[in-house]
Design a protein around this motif. Structure first.
Motif, PDB file in Angstrom:
ATOM      1  N   PRO A 107       0.812  -1.222   0.000  1.00 23.65           N
ATOM      2  CA  PRO A 107       0.000   0.000   0.000  1.00 23.65           C
ATOM      3  C   PRO A 107       0.844   1.270   0.000  1.00 23.65           C
ATOM      4  O   PRO A 107       2.014   1.264   0.406  1.00 23.65           O
ATOM      5  CB  PRO A 107      -0.807  -0.119   1.295  1.00 23.65           C
ATOM      6  CG  PRO A 107       0.016  -0.985   2.182  1.00 23.65           C
ATOM      7  CD  PRO A 107       0.702  -1.963   1.275  1.00 23.65           C
ATOM      8  N   LEU A 108       0.240   2.333  -0.439  1.00 22.92           N
ATOM      9  CA  LEU A 108       0.843   3.661  -0.397  1.00 22.92           C
ATOM     10  C   LEU A 108      -0.174   4.605   0.226  1.00 22.92           C
ATOM     11  O   LEU A 108      -1.310   4.708  -0.245  1.00 22.92           O
ATOM     12  CB  LEU A 108       1.198   4.152  -1.798  1.00 22.92           C
ATOM     13  CG  LEU A 108       1.612   5.636  -1.897  1.00 22.92           C
ATOM     14  CD1 LEU A 108       3.024   5.810  -1.349  1.00 22.92           C
ATOM     15  CD2 LEU A 108       1.534   6.146  -3.320  1.00 22.92           C
ATOM     16  N   SER A 109       0.222   5.277   1.295  1.00 23.16           N
ATOM     17  CA  SER A 109      -0.673   6.225   1.965  1.00 23.16           C
ATOM     18  C   SER A 109      -0.124   7.635   1.851  1.00 23.16           C
ATOM     19  O   SER A 109       1.086   7.858   1.935  1.00 23.16           O
ATOM     20  CB  SER A 109      -0.842   5.860   3.447  1.00 23.16           C
ATOM     21  OG  SER A 109      -1.556   4.651   3.584  1.00 23.16           O
ATOM     22  N   LEU A 110      -1.044   8.574   1.672  1.00 22.93           N
ATOM     23  CA  LEU A 110      -0.702   9.996   1.664  1.00 22.93           C
ATOM     24  C   LEU A 110      -1.441  10.694   2.798  1.00 22.93           C
ATOM     25  O   LEU A 110      -2.610  10.380   3.073  1.00 22.93           O
ATOM     26  CB  LEU A 110      -1.091  10.653   0.335  1.00 22.93           C
ATOM     27  CG  LEU A 110      -0.355  10.198  -0.919  1.00 22.93           C
ATOM     28  CD1 LEU A 110      -0.873  10.972  -2.129  1.00 22.93           C
ATOM     29  CD2 LEU A 110       1.153  10.390  -0.780  1.00 22.93           C
ATOM     30  N   ILE A 111      -0.751  11.607   3.450  1.00 24.35           N
ATOM     31  CA  ILE A 111      -1.364  12.449   4.473  1.00 24.35           C
ATOM     32  C   ILE A 111      -1.266  13.892   3.986  1.00 24.35           C
ATOM     33  O   ILE A 111      -0.170  14.381   3.702  1.00 24.35           O
ATOM     34  CB  ILE A 111      -0.652  12.291   5.831  1.00 24.35           C
ATOM     35  CG1 ILE A 111      -0.811  10.859   6.351  1.00 24.35           C
ATOM     36  CG2 ILE A 111      -1.200  13.285   6.844  1.00 24.35           C
ATOM     37  CD1 ILE A 111      -0.092  10.610   7.675  1.00 24.35           C
ATOM     38  N   PHE A 112      -2.410  14.543   3.892  1.00 27.33           N
ATOM     39  CA  PHE A 112      -2.473  15.910   3.391  1.00 27.33           C
ATOM     40  C   PHE A 112      -2.916  16.810   4.546  1.00 27.33           C
ATOM     41  O   PHE A 112      -3.960  16.582   5.158  1.00 27.33           O
ATOM     42  CB  PHE A 112      -3.485  15.976   2.245  1.00 27.33           C
ATOM     43  CG  PHE A 112      -3.284  17.129   1.301  1.00 27.33           C
ATOM     44  CD1 PHE A 112      -2.108  17.860   1.285  1.00 27.33           C
ATOM     45  CD2 PHE A 112      -4.280  17.475   0.408  1.00 27.33           C
ATOM     46  CE1 PHE A 112      -1.922  18.910   0.407  1.00 27.33           C
ATOM     47  CE2 PHE A 112      -4.111  18.522  -0.490  1.00 27.33           C
ATOM     48  CZ  PHE A 112      -2.930  19.235  -0.492  1.00 27.33           C
ATOM     49  N   LEU A 113      -2.111  17.826   4.859  1.00 29.23           N
ATOM     50  CA  LEU A 113      -2.352  18.655   6.035  1.00 29.23           C
ATOM     51  C   LEU A 113      -2.532  20.119   5.650  1.00 29.23           C
ATOM     52  O   LEU A 113      -1.886  20.614   4.731  1.00 29.23           O
ATOM     53  CB  LEU A 113      -1.184  18.552   7.021  1.00 29.23           C
ATOM     54  CG  LEU A 113      -0.721  17.166   7.436  1.00 29.23           C
ATOM     55  CD1 LEU A 113       0.484  16.749   6.604  1.00 29.23           C
ATOM     56  CD2 LEU A 113      -0.356  17.128   8.913  1.00 29.23           C
TER      57      LEU A 113
END
Length: 282
Positions: free
Chosen positions: A150-156
């Motif tokens: 999996p690849l996760s992105l966190i956008f803040l």
């Protein structure tokens, strides 16, 4: 003549380093030139127009920051894809140095790393920039797809950041952005591939090999840490919160476009803001 020094590097310095510098667009048309190029390359067959044009298009297609010719050549050719658009066209800086006039090329080759770092780094915060995202995110997606992980992105997004600028000034806002990035890097250094400034007060974290639940836990840790931290600038006590979106790619039927993934994680961020801010949505 347009000033390109703020886009990437100090042009005065580059003009001292190279014999010829041109800024060229996607049609290989020169829109900036300090010296005539034929004074450097006309006498060298490998640097004829067709050869340079082929190299230029290869560099542009790969969004490469640097191309260097062979060291043993009489001339050295470098291309730098500039992190800017003019009339929606990508620009490239073509640099040429006549090696028959230079005794020491170590300075030129040592400048490679500096050029690349300048091209992919946000000047204010030291985080990676939007250009780095556009280069590295597709590679990260491809790597995860190939390895079926999996690849996760966190956008803040910092909540109500404009209020900080209005109350305490833009210098306080700049200080806060730098401190915010430092917190992100401290919290996520063991789990995150990279932290990048997407623009303004928005930041993106890339986590390869991490599923959605684990990414959500990191996002919650970031949210709680930022909420509890007291930032102090010129005697002003500043408290902030942040809204966070989390999106994970864990389907391997087809390699998704990185633009689609960015849209999806942006939707999650919007949901966090809509829910009252200082929230994590995944």
């Amino acid at each position: 003549m347009q000033n390109y020094s703020n886009n990437l590097i100090n042009m005065e310095y580059m003009n001292k380093l190279f014999d010829c510098i041109r800024i060229i667009d996607v049609e290989f048309k020169s829109i900036y030139q300090e010296k005539r190029i034929d004074t450097c390359v006309d006498f060298i067959p490998e640097f004829n127009f067709e050869h340079r044009q082929d190299i230029y298009h290869q560099c542009l297609a790969q969004d490469s920051a640097i191309y260097l010719s062979k060291k043993e050549s009489h001339c050295l050719l470098m291309y730098v894809v500039l992190p800017t658009l003019v009339d929606k066209k990508r620009l490239v800086m073509e640099c040429i140095v006549n090696m028959t006039k230079r005794l020491d090329i170590n300075q030129l080759y040592n400048s490679n790393d500096n050029l690349y770092k300048l091209a992919i780094t946000d000047e204010l915060t030291g985080a990676y920039n939007r250009r780095y995202i556009n280069q590295k995110l597709p590679l990260a997606i491809e790597k995860c797809f190939k390895n079926r992980i999996p690849l996760s992105l966190i956008f803040l997004d910092i909540d109500s950041f404009k209020i900080v600028n209005d109350l305490y000034g833009h210098e306080a806002g700049d200080y806060l952005l730098c401190e915010f990035v430092e917190e992100l890097q401290n919290i996520t250094k063991e789990n995150t591939d990279w932290v990048a400034r997407y623009g303004g007060d928005e930041f993106l974290l890339c986590l390869t090999g991490m599923d959605n639940l684990d990414a959500k836990e990191i996002a919650e840790l970031i949210r709680e840490t930022v909420e509890q931290k007291l930032f102090v600038y010129s005697g002003h006590r500043i408290e902030i919160t942040c809204s966070i979106g989390v999106y994970t790619v864990d389907s391997f039927h087809a390699i998704p476009k990185f633009e689609k993934i960015l849209r999806e994680v942006d939707i999650k961020l919007y949901e966090a803001k809509k829910a009252g801010r200082n929230k994590v949505k995944h």
